[in-house]
Write an enzyme that holds these catalytic residues in place. Sequence first.
Site, short mmCIF file in Angstrom:
data_model
loop_
_atom_site.label_atom_id
_atom_site.label_comp_id
_atom_site.label_asym_id
_atom_site.label_seq_id
_atom_site.Cartn_x
_atom_site.Cartn_y
_atom_site.Cartn_z
N LEU A 54 0.87 -1.17 0.00
CA LEU A 54 0.00 0.00 0.00
C LEU A 54 0.91 1.22 0.00
O LEU A 54 1.94 1.24 0.68
CB LEU A 54 -0.90 0.04 1.25
CG LEU A 54 -2.03 -0.98 1.36
CD1 LEU A 54 -2.78 -0.78 2.69
CD2 LEU A 54 -3.00 -0.88 0.19
N ASP A 55 0.52 2.24 -0.74
CA ASP A 55 1.27 3.50 -0.72
C ASP A 55 1.37 4.02 0.71
O ASP A 55 0.51 3.74 1.55
CB ASP A 55 0.56 4.58 -1.56
CG ASP A 55 0.59 4.28 -3.04
OD1 ASP A 55 1.36 3.41 -3.46
OD2 ASP A 55 -0.17 4.95 -3.77
N ARG A 56 2.38 4.83 0.92
CA ARG A 56 2.58 5.43 2.25
C ARG A 56 1.33 6.17 2.73
O ARG A 56 0.92 6.07 3.89
CB ARG A 56 3.76 6.40 2.19
CG ARG A 56 4.14 7.01 3.54
CD ARG A 56 5.37 7.89 3.39
NE ARG A 56 5.89 8.31 4.69
CZ ARG A 56 7.02 8.99 4.85
NH1 ARG A 56 7.74 9.32 3.79
NH2 ARG A 56 7.43 9.34 6.06
#
Length: 232
Positions: A54-56
């Site tokens: 998952l993106d930051r």
Amino acid sequence: MLEILYQDEYIIAINKPSGLLVHKSFYARDAKVFAIQELRNQIGGRHVYPIHRLDRKTSGVLLFALDKEVLKIMNDRFATREVEKKYLAILRGWSPEELTIDYDLTNDDGIIQNAITYFHRLQSTEIELEFNNQSTSRYCLVEAIPETGRMHQLRKHFKHIFHPILGSRPHGCNKQNKLWLENFELKGMMLHAHQLIFNHPITNEQLILNAKINEEFSRVGTILNLDLNTYE
């Protein structure tokens, strides 16, 4: 403490907070805290292996394997699209009621990759917020189901159809982001991985893991008069 959504001797899933990196990254060398290390510390030092990313800035369901054999099984299932990922996103404007976005994306190595996202609109809203010489601004809540897993796929796809995700930097609307930062102190991105559906790697039992939205997502929903009770 990370919120653990599911745990057994083979896999563990958390509700990843927005702003937390999954692991060390060349793109975020400023980060000192990572989900892998935090979770490992929380469960007594046992190794954990992220099955997906998952993106930051993206919050929500994040699944780990507890050994390399299970990791391989689950990696194969993700690769063959046997895992369904569902996201909630708040977009600028009123999107189509439903749409499949089939739009190729170019990765960091310059390679063009097929990318497909299906979404449907859950709610629409309009609030008194002046923008572009209009006295009101329109937004909508959608559920997105990516069929492929390209980097920043949802951000890029929604920008491509001119309904960028609120708070997305980059691949968003800079003017809208500035408007929300100045009026509502919004620094986060309104993208949340709320559900993961897959068969257990060992028992083959179907698992449906749900992650509640975070406080920031809920706060924006309140500003926009969205009904998010189902997801809180």
